[in-house]
Design a protein around this motif. Sequence first.
Motif, PDB file in Angstrom:
ATOM      1  N   ILE A  53      37.494  34.049  36.136  1.00  0.00           N
ATOM      2  CA  ILE A  53      38.209  34.803  35.108  1.00  0.00           C
ATOM      3  C   ILE A  53      37.555  36.174  34.933  1.00  0.00           C
ATOM      4  N   THR A  54      38.243  37.045  34.230  1.00  0.00           N
ATOM      5  CA  THR A  54      37.710  38.374  33.973  1.00  0.00           C
ATOM      6  C   THR A  54      36.892  38.369  32.678  1.00  0.00           C
ATOM      7  N   VAL A  55      36.105  39.419  32.512  1.00  0.00           N
ATOM      8  CA  VAL A  55      35.329  39.566  31.275  1.00  0.00           C
ATOM      9  C   VAL A  55      36.280  39.603  30.085  1.00  0.00           C
ATOM     10  N   SER A  56      37.381  40.289  30.234  1.00  0.00           N
ATOM     11  CA  SER A  56      38.373  40.381  29.160  1.00  0.00           C
ATOM     12  C   SER A  56      38.929  39.006  28.798  1.00  0.00           C
ATOM     13  N   SER A  88      38.840  44.139  43.383  1.00  0.00           N
ATOM     14  CA  SER A  88      39.194  45.052  44.471  1.00  0.00           C
ATOM     15  C   SER A  88      40.478  45.826  44.144  1.00  0.00           C
ATOM     16  N   SER A  89      41.327  45.268  43.292  1.00  0.00           N
ATOM     17  CA  SER A  89      42.577  45.944  42.944  1.00  0.00           C
ATOM     18  C   SER A  89      42.428  46.911  41.768  1.00  0.00           C
ATOM     19  N   ASP A  90      41.414  46.691  40.913  1.00  0.00           N
ATOM     20  CA  ASP A  90      41.177  47.571  39.763  1.00  0.00           C
ATOM     21  C   ASP A  90      39.698  47.500  39.420  1.00  0.00           C
ATOM     22  N   GLU A  91      38.965  48.545  39.783  1.00  0.00           N
ATOM     23  CA  GLU A  91      37.510  48.489  39.607  1.00  0.00           C
ATOM     24  C   GLU A  91      37.065  48.482  38.145  1.00  0.00           C
TER      25      GLU A  91
END
Length: 145
Positions: A53-56, A88-91
């Motif tokens: 998962i992302t940090v968000s 890779s799609s949004d740094e």
Amino acid sequence: MSCEQLRLDNQLCFALYSTSLAMTKVYKPLLQALNLTYPQYLAMLVLWERDGITVSELSQRLLTDPGSVTPLLKRLEAEGLIRRIRSSSDERVVELHLTAKGRDLQHQAEAIPSCIVKATGQSTDELLSLKQELVELRARLLETL
């Protein structure tokens, strides 16, 4: 001149706060064996549910802001439990991935819930009912914000 409504022991907020402190104290020795703090444990619970998962997404799951979880994640990474990887799609997006050590820690943590149930002196059904009431209370409070 004391107002009964303003007595500390009559405050729901204090009952919740002091119970939370007591619960955290019960967790402390259990988590020390895993070399985790309580907030780190909560983050690991989320990652054990859903690796990558992302940090968000993690901060949303923990009902906190991303900036407050960053130091915690840095410590988990320094301990070798997770890797933070830029998408890779949004740094701007940072993904969180468990390491083998982080996955192995889950097995060590499996005994914690039963230790907590035992410490409460309540049945699993009673605790599930209480948890549901608290989740509903939290939802109603969040609606007022």
